[in-house]
Design a protein around this motif. Structure first.
Motif, PDB file in Angstrom:
ATOM      1  N   GLU A 309       1.080  -1.173   0.096  1.00 19.96           N
ATOM      2  CA  GLU A 309      -0.023   0.123   0.056  1.00 19.96           C
ATOM      3  C   GLU A 309       0.778   1.628  -0.154  1.00 19.96           C
ATOM      4  O   GLU A 309       1.460   1.753   1.142  1.00 19.96           O
ATOM      5  N   PHE A 310       1.275   1.635  -1.139  1.00 17.73           N
ATOM      6  CA  PHE A 310       2.355   2.916  -1.256  1.00 17.73           C
ATOM      7  C   PHE A 310       1.718   4.355  -1.368  1.00 17.73           C
ATOM      8  O   PHE A 310       0.142   3.793  -1.433  1.00 17.73           O
ATOM      9  N   ARG A 311       1.929   4.651  -0.956  1.00 21.02           N
ATOM     10  CA  ARG A 311       1.339   6.271  -1.071  1.00 21.02           C
ATOM     11  C   ARG A 311       2.733   6.957  -1.847  1.00 21.02           C
ATOM     12  O   ARG A 311       4.118   7.341  -2.342  1.00 21.02           O
ATOM     13  N   LEU A 312       1.958   8.854  -2.131  1.00 24.39           N
ATOM     14  CA  LEU A 312       2.875   8.969  -2.518  1.00 24.39           C
ATOM     15  C   LEU A 312       3.808  10.351  -2.165  1.00 24.39           C
ATOM     16  O   LEU A 312       3.352  10.788  -0.801  1.00 24.39           O
ATOM     17  N   LEU A 313       5.214   9.543  -2.324  1.00 25.92           N
ATOM     18  CA  LEU A 313       5.931  10.151  -1.769  1.00 25.92           C
ATOM     19  C   LEU A 313       6.889  11.400  -2.034  1.00 25.92           C
ATOM     20  O   LEU A 313       7.368  11.426  -3.481  1.00 25.92           O
ATOM     21  N   ASP A 314       7.391  12.611  -1.558  1.00 25.11           N
ATOM     22  CA  ASP A 314       8.253  13.541  -1.877  1.00 25.11           C
ATOM     23  C   ASP A 314       9.688  13.162  -2.013  1.00 25.11           C
ATOM     24  O   ASP A 314      10.498  12.800  -0.243  1.00 25.11           O
ATOM     25  N   PRO A 342      16.558  18.827  -7.046  1.00 23.78           N
ATOM     26  CA  PRO A 342      15.343  20.306  -7.575  1.00 23.78           C
ATOM     27  C   PRO A 342      15.117  20.750  -6.489  1.00 23.78           C
ATOM     28  O   PRO A 342      14.619  20.328  -5.744  1.00 23.78           O
ATOM     29  N   ALA A 343      15.079  22.388  -7.257  1.00 29.14           N
ATOM     30  CA  ALA A 343      13.781  22.935  -6.126  1.00 29.14           C
ATOM     31  C   ALA A 343      12.667  22.623  -6.232  1.00 29.14           C
ATOM     32  O   ALA A 343      11.908  22.640  -5.416  1.00 29.14           O
ATOM     33  N   THR A 344      11.803  22.454  -7.001  1.00 36.23           N
ATOM     34  CA  THR A 344      10.513  21.271  -6.991  1.00 36.23           C
ATOM     35  C   THR A 344      11.003  19.798  -6.109  1.00 36.23           C
ATOM     36  O   THR A 344      11.270  19.310  -6.252  1.00 36.23           O
ATOM     37  N   ALA A 345       9.284  19.604  -5.231  1.00 38.47           N
ATOM     38  CA  ALA A 345       9.214  18.508  -5.398  1.00 38.47           C
ATOM     39  C   ALA A 345       8.810  16.987  -6.643  1.00 38.47           C
ATOM     40  O   ALA A 345       8.649  17.525  -7.665  1.00 38.47           O
ATOM     41  N   VAL A 346       9.656  16.075  -6.083  1.00 39.61           N
ATOM     42  CA  VAL A 346      10.291  14.817  -6.682  1.00 39.61           C
ATOM     43  C   VAL A 346       9.462  13.681  -6.360  1.00 39.61           C
ATOM     44  O   VAL A 346       9.661  13.434  -5.537  1.00 39.61           O
ATOM     45  N   GLU A 347       8.192  12.863  -7.284  1.00 42.68           N
ATOM     46  CA  GLU A 347       7.292  12.538  -6.318  1.00 42.68           C
ATOM     47  C   GLU A 347       7.659  10.959  -6.933  1.00 42.68           C
ATOM     48  O   GLU A 347       7.652  10.786  -8.151  1.00 42.68           O
ATOM     49  N   ILE A 348       7.417  10.375  -5.614  1.00 43.00           N
ATOM     50  CA  ILE A 348       7.288   8.540  -6.531  1.00 43.00           C
ATOM     51  C   ILE A 348       6.447   7.678  -4.897  1.00 43.00           C
ATOM     52  O   ILE A 348       6.039   8.686  -4.483  1.00 43.00           O
ATOM     53  N   TYR A 349       6.007   6.751  -5.710  1.00 44.71           N
ATOM     54  CA  TYR A 349       5.736   6.071  -4.805  1.00 44.71           C
ATOM     55  C   TYR A 349       6.046   4.845  -3.949  1.00 44.71           C
ATOM     56  O   TYR A 349       6.275   4.570  -4.763  1.00 44.71           O
ATOM     57  N   GLY A 350       5.841   4.856  -2.701  1.00 42.94           N
ATOM     58  CA  GLY A 350       6.506   4.208  -2.446  1.00 42.94           C
ATOM     59  C   GLY A 350       6.243   4.160  -0.659  1.00 42.94           C
ATOM     60  O   GLY A 350       4.838   4.755  -0.165  1.00 42.94           O
ATOM     61  N   ASP A 351       6.653   3.422   0.329  1.00 38.47           N
ATOM     62  CA  ASP A 351       6.903   3.808   1.366  1.00 38.47           C
ATOM     63  C   ASP A 351       7.974   4.213   2.303  1.00 38.47           C
ATOM     64  O   ASP A 351       9.233   3.696   2.234  1.00 38.47           O
ATOM     65  N   GLY A 449      35.708   5.689  -7.122  1.00 36.63           N
ATOM     66  CA  GLY A 449      35.039   5.991  -5.824  1.00 36.63           C
ATOM     67  C   GLY A 449      33.666   4.656  -6.669  1.00 36.63           C
ATOM     68  O   GLY A 449      34.221   4.304  -7.381  1.00 36.63           O
ATOM     69  N   THR A 450      32.672   4.984  -5.659  1.00 36.93           N
ATOM     70  CA  THR A 450      31.648   4.505  -6.478  1.00 36.93           C
ATOM     71  C   THR A 450      30.831   4.949  -6.604  1.00 36.93           C
ATOM     72  O   THR A 450      30.207   6.259  -5.151  1.00 36.93           O
ATOM     73  N   ARG A 451      29.580   4.321  -7.080  1.00 34.06           N
ATOM     74  CA  ARG A 451      28.952   5.336  -7.451  1.00 34.06           C
ATOM     75  C   ARG A 451      27.135   5.093  -7.581  1.00 34.06           C
ATOM     76  O   ARG A 451      27.060   3.961  -8.736  1.00 34.06           O
ATOM     77  N   VAL A 452      26.712   4.775  -6.626  1.00 34.08           N
ATOM     78  CA  VAL A 452      25.460   3.852  -6.948  1.00 34.08           C
ATOM     79  C   VAL A 452      24.493   4.641  -7.368  1.00 34.08           C
ATOM     80  O   VAL A 452      23.937   5.641  -6.372  1.00 34.08           O
ATOM     81  N   GLU A 453      23.598   3.901  -8.021  1.00 36.94           N
ATOM     82  CA  GLU A 453      22.331   4.888  -8.329  1.00 36.94           C
ATOM     83  C   GLU A 453      20.611   3.774  -8.514  1.00 36.94           C
ATOM     84  O   GLU A 453      20.576   2.843  -8.922  1.00 36.94           O
ATOM     85  N   ILE A 454      19.943   4.154  -7.796  1.00 38.15           N
ATOM     86  CA  ILE A 454      19.068   4.342  -7.970  1.00 38.15           C
ATOM     87  C   ILE A 454      17.482   4.162  -8.555  1.00 38.15           C
ATOM     88  O   ILE A 454      16.967   5.871  -9.069  1.00 38.15           O
ATOM     89  N   CYS A 455      17.121   3.820  -9.743  1.00 37.15           N
ATOM     90  CA  CYS A 455      16.973   4.434 -10.638  1.00 37.15           C
ATOM     91  C   CYS A 455      14.947   3.984 -10.426  1.00 37.15           C
ATOM     92  O   CYS A 455      14.338   2.532 -10.789  1.00 37.15           O
ATOM     93  N   PHE A 456      14.064   5.388 -10.249  1.00 38.09           N
ATOM     94  CA  PHE A 456      12.025   4.756 -10.229  1.00 38.09           C
ATOM     95  C   PHE A 456      11.919   4.327 -11.134  1.00 38.09           C
ATOM     96  O   PHE A 456      12.105   5.535 -11.985  1.00 38.09           O
ATOM     97  N   ALA A 457      10.974   3.953 -11.013  1.00 39.35           N
ATOM     98  CA  ALA A 457       9.763   4.397 -12.536  1.00 39.35           C
ATOM     99  C   ALA A 457       8.691   5.353 -12.023  1.00 39.35           C
ATOM    100  O   ALA A 457       8.521   5.865 -11.165  1.00 39.35           O
ATOM    101  N   GLU A 458       8.312   5.588 -12.807  1.00 41.24           N
ATOM    102  CA  GLU A 458       7.785   6.577 -13.337  1.00 41.24           C
ATOM    103  C   GLU A 458       6.376   6.376 -12.268  1.00 41.24           C
ATOM    104  O   GLU A 458       5.250   5.831 -12.221  1.00 41.24           O
ATOM    105  N   PRO A 459       5.998   7.405 -11.722  1.00 38.14           N
ATOM    106  CA  PRO A 459       4.600   7.694 -10.462  1.00 38.14           C
ATOM    107  C   PRO A 459       3.581   7.003 -11.128  1.00 38.14           C
ATOM    108  O   PRO A 459       3.377   7.748 -11.932  1.00 38.14           O
TER     109      PRO A 459
END
Length: 459
Positions: A309-314, A342-351, A449-459
């Protein structure tokens, strides 16, 4: 409350209902046919009787007369089952002979010499009436002769015909019902056998159910059960391995706690006791961290097994707050921690809880395995797609180890620190839970060093 029905009851009802409808329709049709042919047979007798009475209609001195001897009338009326009536009337004279109470049709609506049959009543008894209209050869007055009888014989013959027709049909229905019952029982027997086979199994037996002799319709069920058994077996093996690994990881700090506690108890100076207490504190911190990671793994497993039951998160706000929590730790180790979003909210669905743990584990790895006094950067991007990036300027992760680091309790050989190998495994669990993709690259612009990227799907 809904009451569940057995499959046998449902099949029998669905098979029996069409059969019952067909039987009822057939019974109605048989009744109609029996009534029709019974009326046809006895209507001919009525018509013959009416025509016989017409022979007694005479014209004398230009008058229509009807003369039927008493003995002939008695013979005409005799019947061992029904009562017979007749009525003779003319258009001009009216009633001439017979039973005046017998109903008769209007002469104006009849055709000459064409019989007319109808049902009527006389003395509150149902009768069948046949009427014939005729005009004498010399012309003149029109004569209507009606003959009627009660319907006892008709009902008796109709019942006999129905009995003759319905008895074989009833027998056929009983035979068909018996075969439906036995057929349904035989059809359900593979399910009963399958249920018995599963009931006799041990709770630890996850071997596939043999389905070589199983009907095709049941085979899909056995395939589904076998797939479930395979998943349950894999889950049980994973849980057992997890418990064994967790017990192994807990054993070391617990043993250290015990040794340091004994050392503190036997210390003869405050400095020795203080040193032992410092070790106890460090071991307690490791245990607390391990306990937290195990709880997060259990939470992510629970969410993945159930409908999340994910909800919209910033994501920007969540990452900023998490980085603020790590500022004291970074200052303590003299590590520069930067944040860019970014200056604006970046929204995803999640816990939100497990996502905080994901970023916390990435920061923990960067702090523990990065360069002493180095730099850690956290970035949130919204285009071309939503990404959470954590990078450091430490020694990096060898290419050959990049697939193994996400396994539970796995640590790169020779790694510094006292981690238990759960951090990146938790990151992978949480990323999979959110249908996110993990990518590992070289770190900061110096390609170290190490660069870890977590790529989310579109909400």
């Amino acid at each position: 409350m809904n009451k569940s029905k057995s499959l046998r009851t449902q099949l029998l009802s669905k098979l029996s209902l069409p059969l019952l409808v067909v039987v009822m329709l057939d019974a109605a049709g048989s009744y109609y046919v029996a009534t029709y042919f019974t009326n046809q047979a006895y209507d001919r007798w009525l018509l013959d009787s009416a025509k016989s009475l017409l022979q007694e209609v005479k014209i004398k001195q230009d008058r229509v007369t009807f003369e039927l001897p008493p003995i002939a009338a008695e013979v005409f009326r005799w019947d061992d089952m029904d009562e017979t009536f007749y009525k003779v009337e003319s258009q001009q004279t009216g009633f001439m002979a017979g039973d005046d109470g017998l109903p008769s049709p209007a002469m104006s609506g009849l055709n000459e010499n064409k019989p007319y049959f109808f049902d009527g009543r006389i003395d509150d008894r149902p009768v069948r009436v046949a009427s014939v209209l005729t005009v004498p050869e010399s012309g003149g007055d029109r004569v209507l002769v009606s003959v009627a009888e009660t319907v006892n014989k008709r009902r008796g013959m109709t019942g006999e015909l129905l009995l003759a027709v319905m008895l074989p049909q009833i027998l056929l229905v009983l035979i068909t019902g018996f075969h439906i019952w036995t057929g349904v029982n035989r059809g359900l027997s593979p399910l009963n056998d399958l249920a018995g086979m599963i009931a006799r199994r041990s709770a630890r037996d996850f071997d596939p159910i043999p389905d070589a002799d199983v009907p095709l319709e049941v085979r899909s069920l056995t395939h589904t059960i076998n797939a479930l058994l395979q998943r349950l077996g894999s889950t049980l093996i994973t849980q057992r391995r997890f418990i064994e690994n967790a017990a192994h990881q807990l054993r070391t700090p617990l043993a250290g706690l015990k040794i340091q506690a004994e050392r503190a108890l036997s210390a003869d100076s405050p400095d020795s006791m203080r040193q032992a207490l410092e070790h106890i504190k460090n071991a307690s911190n490791r245990l607390a961290r391990l306990n937290t990671q195990l709880l997060v793994l259990a939470r992510s497993d629970s969410i993945s097994r159930n409908a999340p039951e994910f909800r919209l998160l910033d994501l920007t706000r969540l990452a900023r707050e998490c980085c603020m929590d790590w500022v004291p730790r970074a200052l303590e180790l003299k590590v520069e921690l930067s944040f860019d979003a970014p200056a604006t909210a970046v929204e995803i669905y999640g816990d939100g809880i497990v996502l905080r743990e994901l970023l916390g584990n990435l920061l923990d790895n960067a702090v523990n395995y990065g360069k002493a006094g180095g730099h850690i950067g956290v970035t949130v991007e919204s285009a071309p797609h939503v990404r959470l990036i954590v990078e450091d300027d430490g020694p990096g992760i060898p290419v050959g180890e990049q697939e193994k680091i996400f396994e539970r309790f796995y640590r790169i050989p020779g790694s510094p620190g006292e981690g238990c190998g759960l951090g990146l495994a938790i990151v992978k669990e949480i990323a999979d839970l959110h249908a996110a993709r993990i990518e590992i690259h070289s770190g900061l612009p110096a390609q170290i060093g190490t660069r870890v990227e977590i790529c989310f799907a579109e909400p």
